[in-house]
Write a protein that holds these residues in place. Structure first.
Motif, PDB file in Angstrom:
ATOM      1  N   ALA A   1      -4.520 -13.583   6.791  1.00  0.00           N
ATOM      2  CA  ALA A   1      -5.486 -12.787   7.556  1.00  0.00           C
ATOM      3  C   ALA A   1      -4.885 -11.714   8.536  1.00  0.00           C
TER       4      ALA A   1
ATOM      5  N   GLY B   1      -5.935 -10.890  11.540  1.00  0.00           N
ATOM      6  CA  GLY B   1      -5.779 -11.527  13.153  1.00  0.00           C
ATOM      7  C   GLY B   1      -6.566 -10.748  13.889  1.00  0.00           C
ATOM      8  N   SER B   2      -7.259 -11.193  14.993  1.00  0.00           N
ATOM      9  CA  SER B   2      -8.124 -10.563  15.820  1.00  0.00           C
ATOM     10  C   SER B   2      -8.174 -11.206  17.119  1.00  0.00           C
TER      11      SER B   2
ATOM     12  N   PRO C   1     -13.082 -13.902  18.815  1.00  0.00           N
ATOM     13  CA  PRO C   1     -13.104 -15.394  18.126  1.00  0.00           C
ATOM     14  C   PRO C   1     -13.678 -15.406  16.876  1.00  0.00           C
TER      15      PRO C   1
ATOM     16  N   LEU D   1     -11.575 -15.626  13.523  1.00  0.00           N
ATOM     17  CA  LEU D   1     -10.979 -16.798  13.234  1.00  0.00           C
ATOM     18  C   LEU D   1     -11.852 -17.654  12.745  1.00  0.00           C
ATOM     19  N   SER D   2     -12.929 -18.031  13.113  1.00  0.00           N
ATOM     20  CA  SER D   2     -13.891 -18.641  12.687  1.00  0.00           C
ATOM     21  C   SER D   2     -14.445 -18.515  11.532  1.00  0.00           C
TER      22      SER D   2
ATOM     23  N   ARG E   1     -11.614 -19.195   8.821  1.00  0.00           N
ATOM     24  CA  ARG E   1     -11.618 -20.463   8.868  1.00  0.00           C
ATOM     25  C   ARG E   1     -12.866 -21.089   7.744  1.00  0.00           C
TER      26      ARG E   1
ATOM     27  N   LEU F   1      -3.641 -21.211   5.881  1.00  0.00           N
ATOM     28  CA  LEU F   1      -4.133 -19.843   6.409  1.00  0.00           C
ATOM     29  C   LEU F   1      -2.700 -19.409   7.572  1.00  0.00           C
TER      30      LEU F   1
ATOM     31  N   HIS G   1      -1.663 -15.654   9.821  1.00  0.00           N
ATOM     32  CA  HIS G   1      -2.023 -14.404  10.226  1.00  0.00           C
ATOM     33  C   HIS G   1      -1.099 -13.429  10.356  1.00  0.00           C
TER      34      HIS G   1
ATOM     35  N   ASN H   1      -3.239 -13.949  15.974  1.00  0.00           N
ATOM     36  CA  ASN H   1      -3.846 -15.110  16.028  1.00  0.00           C
ATOM     37  C   ASN H   1      -2.859 -16.315  15.325  1.00  0.00           C
TER      38      ASN H   1
END
Length: 244
Positions: free
Chosen positions: A19, A21-22, A25, A28-29, A32, A49, A51, A55
């Protein structure tokens, strides 16, 4: 030697979701949840996972934890650009793990299916003089623009209405510019499809610039999990990269 004396069969190569990344929040959820979908589809397949930035876990840390095992890195990115061409291959080459890097998720017909589903969830229906803006992150790499335009073509064929690419950064047109161009062609009912893997800054900015209906990002849709496993299987036919 009896059957019980045989050495255990090695498991399949691990699948590493990569991913961006950011700071949001929700990103990320979302990844996941996507990871959980992939695990549910393929029990017994190790799914990790990593990033690129912002994250935890960062991709180098995920690869370090895998040691010298074999892994396929599947970028949760939607086209060719700097991260796909440089960042991810360089991180993979520096790891002890024996790695393959899969193609980015887009463009692909499964993404057109997901984008259509998100538009329908938001209340979109085809009407006379309707059109869609495909809002993407943007990149200075011309290949990324080619990939987004190809995705716009796939979505247009899926929806039966014109689809015009637009960008949050580093490329033109912007979402308002794309809306203006479509209105100049007589398109009165314009929706925005969010061509982002997960919520984040660019997705939020594009949604704020939308003239009306705007769909949610791709997210943890079932077709996304199918596409990830498709890219994983494709990559298994490519050579393994081993750290120098």
């Amino acid at each position: 030697m009896t059957v019980t004396d045989l050495p255990p069969r090695p498991g399949p190569p691990a699948l590493v979701l990569v991913a961006h990344g950011s700071r949001d929040p929700r990103a990320l959820s979302t990844v996941r949840a996507l990871q959980d979908r992939v695990r549910a589809l393929r029990p017994g397949l190790p799914v990790h996972l990593g990033h690129i930035e912002l994250n935890a876990p960062l991709l180098p840390d995920t690869l370090a934890a895998l040691g010298e095992t074999e892994a396929v890195l599947v970028p949760l990115l939607l086209g060719r650009g700097y991260h796909v061409k440089r960042d991810i291959p360089e991180m993979a080459a520096a790891a002890r793990a024996r790695t393959r890097v899969a193609a980015p998720l887009g463009p692909h017909p499964l993404l057109a299916d997901t984008l259509r589903a998100r538009l329908l969830e938001a209340g979109w229906r085809p009407r006379p003089a309707s059109a869609v803006v495909l809002a993407a992150a943007g990149s200075r790499d011309p290949d990324a623009r080619v990939d987004t335009d190809r995705m716009a073509g796939l979505l247009a064929a899926r929806l039966g209405v014109p689809v015009l690419s637009a960008y949050a950064s580093a490329a033109a047109p912007t979402v308002p510019e794309a809306v203006t161009a479509l209105r100049a062609k007589g398109r009165r009912h314009i929706a925005v499809a969010s061509y982002f893997t997960a919520p984040g800054r660019f997705a939020t900015e594009c949604a704020a610039a939308a003239p009306g209906l705007v769909a949610a990002p791709l997210g943890a849709h079932a077709a996304m999990a199918d596409l990830i496993l498709h890219r994983y299987e494709q990559a298994l036919g490519t050579p393994v990269t081993v750290a120098a």
